[in-house]
Design a protein around this motif. Structure first.
Motif, mmCIF file in Angstrom:
data_model
loop_
_atom_site.group_PDB
_atom_site.id
_atom_site.type_symbol
_atom_site.label_atom_id
_atom_site.label_comp_id
_atom_site.label_asym_id
_atom_site.label_seq_id
_atom_site.Cartn_x
_atom_site.Cartn_y
_atom_site.Cartn_z
ATOM 1 N N ARG A 1 -2.495 -6.604 2.392
ATOM 2 C CA ARG A 1 -1.329 -7.519 2.663
ATOM 3 C C ARG A 1 -0.802 -7.885 3.931
ATOM 4 O O ARG A 1 -0.369 -9.043 3.881
ATOM 5 N N HIS B 1 -10.448 -4.616 5.303
ATOM 6 C CA HIS B 1 -9.852 -4.389 6.596
ATOM 7 C C HIS B 1 -9.661 -2.774 6.788
ATOM 8 O O HIS B 1 -9.327 -2.495 7.824
ATOM 9 N N TRP C 1 -4.515 -13.107 -4.899
ATOM 10 C CA TRP C 1 -4.136 -11.632 -5.179
ATOM 11 C C TRP C 1 -4.897 -11.325 -6.236
ATOM 12 O O TRP C 1 -4.856 -11.989 -7.329
ATOM 13 N N THR C 2 -5.676 -10.231 -6.317
ATOM 14 C CA THR C 2 -6.248 -9.678 -7.609
ATOM 15 C C THR C 2 -5.524 -8.385 -8.260
ATOM 16 O O THR C 2 -4.621 -7.595 -7.464
ATOM 17 N N ASN D 1 -5.123 2.459 1.526
ATOM 18 C CA ASN D 1 -5.284 2.209 0.027
ATOM 19 C C ASN D 1 -6.715 1.663 -0.390
ATOM 20 O O ASN D 1 -7.280 2.069 -1.297
ATOM 21 N N LEU D 2 -7.031 0.568 0.260
ATOM 22 C CA LEU D 2 -8.183 -0.176 0.041
ATOM 23 C C LEU D 2 -9.443 0.796 0.113
ATOM 24 O O LEU D 2 -10.358 0.747 -0.701
ATOM 25 N N SER E 1 -11.082 -8.417 0.551
ATOM 26 C CA SER E 1 -9.842 -8.333 0.581
ATOM 27 C C SER E 1 -9.474 -7.727 1.919
ATOM 28 O O SER E 1 -10.112 -6.535 2.421
ATOM 29 N N GLY F 1 0.873 -1.185 -0.015
ATOM 30 C CA GLY F 1 0.075 0.064 -0.023
ATOM 31 C C GLY F 1 0.776 1.467 -0.167
ATOM 32 O O GLY F 1 0.519 2.202 -0.466
ATOM 33 N N GLU G 1 -9.369 3.418 -2.491
ATOM 34 C CA GLU G 1 -9.859 2.788 -3.893
ATOM 35 C C GLU G 1 -11.245 2.366 -4.030
ATOM 36 O O GLU G 1 -11.994 2.714 -4.904
ATOM 37 N N GLN H 1 -6.538 -5.423 -8.086
ATOM 38 C CA GLN H 1 -7.640 -4.882 -7.209
ATOM 39 C C GLN H 1 -8.388 -3.509 -7.923
ATOM 40 O O GLN H 1 -9.617 -3.477 -7.790
HETATM 41 N N1 UDP Z 1 -4.248 -5.064 -3.226
HETATM 42 C C1 UDP Z 1 -4.242 -5.699 -4.485
HETATM 43 N N2 UDP Z 1 -4.661 -7.025 -4.734
HETATM 44 C C2 UDP Z 1 -5.476 -7.646 -3.654
HETATM 45 C C3 UDP Z 1 -5.372 -6.883 -2.638
HETATM 46 C C4 UDP Z 1 -4.882 -5.658 -2.280
HETATM 47 O O1 UDP Z 1 -3.744 -5.341 -5.485
HETATM 48 O O2 UDP Z 1 -5.696 -8.728 -3.698
HETATM 49 C C5 UDP Z 1 -3.551 -3.819 -3.052
HETATM 50 C C6 UDP Z 1 -4.818 -2.734 -3.013
HETATM 51 O O3 UDP Z 1 -5.074 -2.309 -4.323
HETATM 52 C C7 UDP Z 1 -4.139 -1.651 -2.072
HETATM 53 C C8 UDP Z 1 -2.801 -2.510 -1.301
HETATM 54 O O4 UDP Z 1 -2.945 -3.854 -2.058
HETATM 55 O O5 UDP Z 1 -3.130 -0.602 -3.012
HETATM 56 C C9 UDP Z 1 -3.085 -2.586 0.043
HETATM 57 O O6 UDP Z 1 -3.144 -1.659 0.743
HETATM 58 P P1 UDP Z 1 -3.698 -0.878 2.012
HETATM 59 O O7 UDP Z 1 -3.003 0.156 2.700
HETATM 60 O O8 UDP Z 1 -5.100 -0.931 1.784
HETATM 61 O O9 UDP Z 1 -3.386 -2.070 3.073
HETATM 62 P P2 UDP Z 1 -2.213 -2.993 3.645
HETATM 63 O O10 UDP Z 1 -1.904 -4.109 2.764
HETATM 64 O O11 UDP Z 1 -0.849 -1.834 3.554
HETATM 65 O O12 UDP Z 1 -2.686 -3.463 4.946
#
Ligand code: UDP
Length: 363
Positions: free
Chosen positions: A203, A272, A254-255, A276-277, A200, A19, A280, A257
């Motif tokens: 990460r 969660h 993993w997608t 970023n989520l 989702s 993220g 987005e 996203q």
């Molecule tokens: N993400 C993704 N595919 C997935 C799950 C998450 O590309 O299957 C990306 C999502 O688009 C976001 C990042 O992972 O940009 C997660 O960032 P976030 O700050 O929301 O969560 P963290 O993983 O840092 O807790």
């Protein structure tokens, strides 16, 4: 975005998590379009693919602390600057952990809260120590000046500064960002408009097998189609689950996203509430149900959405199709419009970005 002539080099230092890296690189692209040269300083853990950013320079920092006490970032930048001419010297370092607005707001407020005795803090830098000496009812009180946050929502961070983080990750084994499973896009193509709930938890939030089971039965009972990101290597789903959900459910590691969230079949997002989520999701007008774990994940939902209720199946149906969920679905659409507006010329995000550029140029 117009390119301006600045000939200044900026160093961006993201925390080495998905993220954070994504946001920092997006900021880098925008600042590059404003005329800045960009250096991305990274560890050898979770670093982005430089070939996707041919205009940026990538600078690897060694992990951990050095014997002379200097931080890896300081050493790497000093070595680089010694070698180069005056014109390519770094004029500003943009340093992460406080890249999310809500996280920054709350971290900034903590010293003031301590000063005014709202938080009885012991002589310790860890915010987690704050909570040890508050009773549960005190934890539910609103934080002065930070409504709607309660004391229990304040983010706990063990990552006080980047150097602490580098020391921590030197022990980590994982060394790559995850591969996106594109198969989910063709599954979404087969589903009706706004019918799919996407799940989702980011990460770094982990669920245990009991939570996994509760989530699985919640999804089964919701009777809604779903796309579920489960990051565990070996997933042991409850007996009978696959037979009940059949084609209705799709599970991936993993997608892609952003593509998922823009797909017209996606009508809800169980997240969660990582920064970023969250951004987005609301940028695409998708209503959220939140299941926060730690840090700013507890802060973000207080500003925008509802927490996951129980039973889970009912909560999902309410969000996706229920009459009671209609205000939440409408609010998500309204937020999308507001976000789009904020990025237009002379609007808030557009202006903030230009103010940042002016600030850097003033150094
Ligand atoms: N993400 C993704 N595919 C997935 C799950 C998450 O590309 O299957 C990306 C999502 O688009 C976001 C990042 O992972 O940009 C997660 O960032 P976030 O700050 O929301 O969560 P963290 O993983 O840092 O807790």
């Amino acid at each position: 975005m117009e390119k301006q002539l600045t000939s200044r080099r900026l160093a961006l230092v993201p925390c080495p998590f998905q993220g954070h890296i994504t946001l920092m690189l997006q900021l880098g692209v925008i600042l590059h379009s404003k005329g800045f040269d960009i250096t991305v300083a990274h560890t050898d853990f979770n670093f982005p693919d430089p070939s996707n950013y041919p205009d940026f320079e990538f600078l690897e920092m060694s992990n951990g602390f050095n014997v002379n006490g200097k931080s890896p970032l300081q050493e790497s930048l000093a070595r680089k600057m010694e070698k180069e001419d005056q014109n390519s010297k770094i004029s500003c370092i943009i340093y992460d952990e406080y890249i999310s607005a809500t996280n920054m707001l709350t971290h900034q407020a903590i010293p003031t809260l301590v000063k005014h005795d709202h938080i009885p803090i012991q002589c310790n830098n860890q915010t987690s120590q704050i909570f040890g000496i508050r009773t549960y009812s005190m934890m539910l009180e609103l934080v002065p000046g930070l409504q709607p946050l309660r004391f229990k929502d304040l983010p706990i961070s063990n990552f006080r500064v980047l150097d602490d983080l580098l020391q921590l990750i030197a022990k980590a084994h994982d060394s790559s960002l995850l591969k996106e499973d594109q198969s989910c896009m063709s599954c979404l193509d087969k589903k009706a408009h706004s019918s799919v709930i996407y799940i989702s938890l980011g990460r770094i939030a982990f669920m245990d097998s009991k939570e996994l089971e509760e989530m699985a039965w919640g999804l089964a009972n919701s009777e809604q189609p779903f796309l579920w990101v489960v990051r565990m290597d070996s997933v042991s789903l409850p007996e009978g689950f696959q037979e009940i959900v059949g084609e209705r459910g799709h599970i991936v590691k993993w997608t892609p996203q952003k593509k998922v969230l823009t797909h017209s079949a996606v009508g809800g997002f169980w997240s969660h509430c990582g920064w970023n989520l969250t951004v987005e999701g609301i940028s695409e007008g998708v209503p959220l149900i939140c299941q926060p774990y730690f840090g700013d994940q507890r802060v973000n939902p207080r500003y925008l959405s509802q927490s996951m209720g129980r039973p889970i199946g009912k909560a999902i149906r309410t969000l996706m199709v229920g009459k009671e969920g209609e205000p939440t679905r409408q609010r998500a659409k309204d937020l999308k419009v507001k976000i789009e507006f904020s990025m237009k010329q002379s609007s808030s995000s557009y202006n903030s970005l230009n103010e940042l550029v002016d600030l850097i140029l003033s150094f």
